[in-house]
Design a protein around this motif. Structure first.
Motif, PDB file in Angstrom:
ATOM      1  N   ALA A  24       0.833  -1.195   0.000  1.00 51.15           N
ATOM      2  CA  ALA A  24       0.000   0.000   0.000  1.00 51.15           C
ATOM      3  C   ALA A  24       0.869   1.245   0.000  1.00 51.15           C
ATOM      4  O   ALA A  24       1.955   1.260   0.583  1.00 51.15           O
ATOM      5  N   SER A  25       0.384   2.298  -0.624  1.00 49.98           N
ATOM      6  CA  SER A  25       1.147   3.532  -0.745  1.00 49.98           C
ATOM      7  C   SER A  25       1.119   4.384   0.511  1.00 49.98           C
ATOM      8  O   SER A  25       1.816   5.399   0.582  1.00 49.98           O
ATOM      9  N   GLY A  26       0.326   4.001   1.495  1.00 45.96           N
ATOM     10  CA  GLY A  26       0.240   4.710   2.748  1.00 45.96           C
ATOM     11  C   GLY A  26      -0.197   3.777   3.852  1.00 45.96           C
ATOM     12  O   GLY A  26      -0.300   2.560   3.659  1.00 45.96           O
ATOM     13  N   SER A  27      -0.470   4.345   5.010  1.00 50.30           N
ATOM     14  CA  SER A  27      -0.842   3.535   6.163  1.00 50.30           C
ATOM     15  C   SER A  27      -2.176   2.831   5.954  1.00 50.30           C
ATOM     16  O   SER A  27      -3.147   3.432   5.502  1.00 50.30           O
ATOM     17  N   ILE A  28      -2.208   1.563   6.303  1.00 54.51           N
ATOM     18  CA  ILE A  28      -3.437   0.772   6.271  1.00 54.51           C
ATOM     19  C   ILE A  28      -3.681   0.122   7.626  1.00 54.51           C
ATOM     20  O   ILE A  28      -4.462  -0.822   7.734  1.00 54.51           O
ATOM     21  N   SER A  29      -3.024   0.628   8.654  1.00 55.13           N
ATOM     22  CA  SER A  29      -3.074  -0.011   9.956  1.00 55.13           C
ATOM     23  C   SER A  29      -4.465  -0.049  10.564  1.00 55.13           C
ATOM     24  O   SER A  29      -4.754  -0.921  11.387  1.00 55.13           O
ATOM     25  N   LEU A  30      -5.335   0.874  10.183  1.00 53.86           N
ATOM     26  CA  LEU A  30      -6.675   0.939  10.741  1.00 53.86           C
ATOM     27  C   LEU A  30      -7.712   0.230   9.877  1.00 53.86           C
ATOM     28  O   LEU A  30      -8.901   0.256  10.209  1.00 53.86           O
ATOM     29  N   ASN A  31      -7.283  -0.407   8.815  1.00 53.06           N
ATOM     30  CA  ASN A  31      -8.205  -0.921   7.821  1.00 53.06           C
ATOM     31  C   ASN A  31      -8.186  -2.436   7.699  1.00 53.06           C
ATOM     32  O   ASN A  31      -7.137  -3.066   7.810  1.00 53.06           O
ATOM     33  N   SER A  32      -9.359  -2.986   7.450  1.00 49.83           N
ATOM     34  CA  SER A  32      -9.448  -4.375   7.029  1.00 49.83           C
ATOM     35  C   SER A  32      -9.081  -4.454   5.553  1.00 49.83           C
ATOM     36  O   SER A  32      -9.562  -3.656   4.747  1.00 49.83           O
ATOM     37  N   ILE A  33      -8.245  -5.406   5.214  1.00 49.82           N
ATOM     38  CA  ILE A  33      -7.760  -5.576   3.850  1.00 49.82           C
ATOM     39  C   ILE A  33      -8.108  -6.978   3.380  1.00 49.82           C
ATOM     40  O   ILE A  33      -8.017  -7.944   4.145  1.00 49.82           O
ATOM     41  N   GLY A  34      -8.487  -7.078   2.118  1.00 44.88           N
ATOM     42  CA  GLY A  34      -8.834  -8.370   1.566  1.00 44.88           C
ATOM     43  C   GLY A  34      -8.059  -8.695   0.305  1.00 44.88           C
ATOM     44  O   GLY A  34      -7.597  -7.797  -0.410  1.00 44.88           O
ATOM     45  N   TRP A  35      -7.911  -9.979   0.065  1.00 48.70           N
ATOM     46  CA  TRP A  35      -7.419 -10.478  -1.211  1.00 48.70           C
ATOM     47  C   TRP A  35      -8.622 -10.966  -2.015  1.00 48.70           C
ATOM     48  O   TRP A  35      -9.505 -11.649  -1.468  1.00 48.70           O
ATOM     49  N   TYR A  36      -8.629 -10.631  -3.282  1.00 45.96           N
ATOM     50  CA  TYR A  36      -9.704 -10.990  -4.186  1.00 45.96           C
ATOM     51  C   TYR A  36      -9.094 -11.636  -5.424  1.00 45.96           C
ATOM     52  O   TYR A  36      -7.925 -11.432  -5.730  1.00 45.96           O
ATOM     53  N   ARG A  37      -9.891 -12.404  -6.141  1.00 43.63           N
ATOM     54  CA  ARG A  37      -9.390 -12.987  -7.376  1.00 43.63           C
ATOM     55  C   ARG A  37     -10.491 -13.007  -8.425  1.00 43.63           C
ATOM     56  O   ARG A  37     -11.677 -13.043  -8.109  1.00 43.63           O
ATOM     57  N   GLN A  38     -10.065 -12.979  -9.670  1.00 39.23           N
ATOM     58  CA  GLN A  38     -10.990 -13.028 -10.782  1.00 39.23           C
ATOM     59  C   GLN A  38     -10.418 -13.926 -11.869  1.00 39.23           C
ATOM     60  O   GLN A  38      -9.344 -13.659 -12.400  1.00 39.23           O
ATOM     61  N   ALA A  39     -11.140 -14.981 -12.165  1.00 34.60           N
ATOM     62  CA  ALA A  39     -10.788 -15.887 -13.241  1.00 34.60           C
ATOM     63  C   ALA A  39     -11.519 -15.455 -14.504  1.00 34.60           C
ATOM     64  O   ALA A  39     -12.553 -14.786 -14.435  1.00 34.60           O
ATOM     65  N   PRO A  40     -11.013 -15.827 -15.680  1.00 29.71           N
ATOM     66  CA  PRO A  40     -11.675 -15.442 -16.931  1.00 29.71           C
ATOM     67  C   PRO A  40     -13.134 -15.861 -16.959  1.00 29.71           C
ATOM     68  O   PRO A  40     -13.471 -17.005 -16.647  1.00 29.71           O
ATOM     69  N   GLY A  41     -14.003 -14.918 -17.323  1.00 29.76           N
ATOM     70  CA  GLY A  41     -15.419 -15.209 -17.431  1.00 29.76           C
ATOM     71  C   GLY A  41     -16.163 -15.285 -16.122  1.00 29.76           C
ATOM     72  O   GLY A  41     -17.361 -15.601 -16.114  1.00 29.76           O
ATOM     73  N   LYS A  42     -15.498 -15.010 -15.006  1.00 27.79           N
ATOM     74  CA  LYS A  42     -16.137 -15.087 -13.705  1.00 27.79           C
ATOM     75  C   LYS A  42     -16.081 -13.742 -12.989  1.00 27.79           C
ATOM     76  O   LYS A  42     -15.263 -12.882 -13.316  1.00 27.79           O
ATOM     77  N   ARG A  43     -16.955 -13.571 -12.021  1.00 21.75           N
ATOM     78  CA  ARG A  43     -16.963 -12.373 -11.206  1.00 21.75           C
ATOM     79  C   ARG A  43     -15.815 -12.399 -10.208  1.00 21.75           C
ATOM     80  O   ARG A  43     -15.344 -13.464  -9.797  1.00 21.75           O
ATOM     81  N   ARG A  44     -15.391 -11.218  -9.804  1.00 16.71           N
ATOM     82  CA  ARG A  44     -14.380 -11.114  -8.778  1.00 16.71           C
ATOM     83  C   ARG A  44     -14.939 -11.656  -7.457  1.00 16.71           C
ATOM     84  O   ARG A  44     -16.084 -11.376  -7.100  1.00 16.71           O
ATOM     85  N   GLU A  45     -14.151 -12.456  -6.764  1.00 22.39           N
ATOM     86  CA  GLU A  45     -14.582 -13.016  -5.504  1.00 22.39           C
ATOM     87  C   GLU A  45     -13.551 -12.735  -4.417  1.00 22.39           C
ATOM     88  O   GLU A  45     -12.358 -12.646  -4.680  1.00 22.39           O
ATOM     89  N   ARG A  46     -14.023 -12.608  -3.199  1.00 22.87           N
ATOM     90  CA  ARG A  46     -13.159 -12.396  -2.057  1.00 22.87           C
ATOM     91  C   ARG A  46     -12.645 -13.738  -1.562  1.00 22.87           C
ATOM     92  O   ARG A  46     -13.424 -14.663  -1.346  1.00 22.87           O
ATOM     93  N   VAL A  47     -11.355 -13.859  -1.387  1.00 21.04           N
ATOM     94  CA  VAL A  47     -10.780 -15.119  -0.952  1.00 21.04           C
ATOM     95  C   VAL A  47     -10.293 -15.088   0.487  1.00 21.04           C
ATOM     96  O   VAL A  47     -10.268 -16.129   1.153  1.00 21.04           O
ATOM     97  N   ALA A  48      -9.893 -13.925   0.989  1.00 24.89           N
ATOM     98  CA  ALA A  48      -9.396 -13.831   2.354  1.00 24.89           C
ATOM     99  C   ALA A  48      -9.424 -12.387   2.805  1.00 24.89           C
ATOM    100  O   ALA A  48      -9.236 -11.474   1.997  1.00 24.89           O
ATOM    101  N   THR A  49      -9.649 -12.169   4.098  1.00 22.05           N
ATOM    102  CA  THR A  49      -9.621 -10.828   4.670  1.00 22.05           C
ATOM    103  C   THR A  49      -8.878 -10.852   5.992  1.00 22.05           C
ATOM    104  O   THR A  49      -8.802 -11.889   6.661  1.00 22.05           O
ATOM    105  N   ILE A  50      -8.344  -9.696   6.364  1.00 20.02           N
ATOM    106  CA  ILE A  50      -7.691  -9.545   7.658  1.00 20.02           C
ATOM    107  C   ILE A  50      -8.062  -8.184   8.217  1.00 20.02           C
ATOM    108  O   ILE A  50      -7.985  -7.170   7.529  1.00 20.02           O
ATOM    109  N   SER A  51      -8.491  -8.151   9.458  1.00 24.97           N
ATOM    110  CA  SER A  51      -8.923  -6.922  10.094  1.00 24.97           C
ATOM    111  C   SER A  51      -7.739  -6.148  10.645  1.00 24.97           C
ATOM    112  O   SER A  51      -6.595  -6.612  10.641  1.00 24.97           O
ATOM    113  N   SER A  52      -8.030  -4.949  11.153  1.00 23.78           N
ATOM    114  CA  SER A  52      -6.982  -4.117  11.741  1.00 23.78           C
ATOM    115  C   SER A  52      -6.341  -4.775  12.953  1.00 23.78           C
ATOM    116  O   SER A  52      -5.186  -4.474  13.278  1.00 23.78           O
ATOM    117  N   LEU A  53      -7.070  -5.651  13.618  1.00 17.09           N
ATOM    118  CA  LEU A  53      -6.558  -6.348  14.785  1.00 17.09           C
ATOM    119  C   LEU A  53      -6.023  -7.736  14.465  1.00 17.09           C
ATOM    120  O   LEU A  53      -5.579  -8.448  15.365  1.00 17.09           O
TER     121      LEU A  53
END
Length: 115
Positions: A24-53
């Motif tokens: 990230a280009s700046g602080s994300i310490s207060l934010n929940s961040i997720g990883w997402y993926r998109q395969a050809p012909g499919k919608r983007r889906e959330r695969v994992a998240t991590i909260s600020s804690l």
């Protein structure tokens, strides 16, 4: 707010491992961040998240195989992917879990798992 740059993707055989990084280009310490993926012909889906804690959540399809972590001092979130399957093939992105409709997405990083 901040921009995200994904890296670490590549070509790997089924059963192999990869570690993705989300810088990230700046602080994300207060934010929940997720990883997402998109395969050809499919919608983007959330695969994992991590909260600020540090609380984590995973899609059923990756549970037990993927691990999300963060290093707030480096403004970076990671995704350790083990026991990869061909079904994991996709472009992987990271972003805020809580975001508005105008949220921007980076270029992502390609993960290709061969059978």
């Amino acid at each position: 707010q901040v921009q995200f740059v994904e890296s670490g993707g590549g070509l790997v055989q089924a059963g192999g491992s990869l570690r993705l990084s989300c810088a990230a280009s700046g602080s994300i310490s207060l934010n929940s961040i997720g990883w997402y993926r998109q395969a050809p012909g499919k919608r983007r889906e959330r695969v994992a998240t991590i909260s600020s804690l540090g609380s984590t959540d995973y899609a059923d399809s990756v549970k037990g195989r993927f691990t999300i972590s963060r290093d707030n001092a480096k403004n970076t979130v990671y995704l350790q992917m083990n026991s990869l399957k061909p079904e994991d093939t996709a472009v992987y992105y990271c972003n805020y879990v809580l975001r508005g409709p105008d949220a921007s997405w980076g270029l992502g990083t390609q993960v290709t798992v061969s059978s």
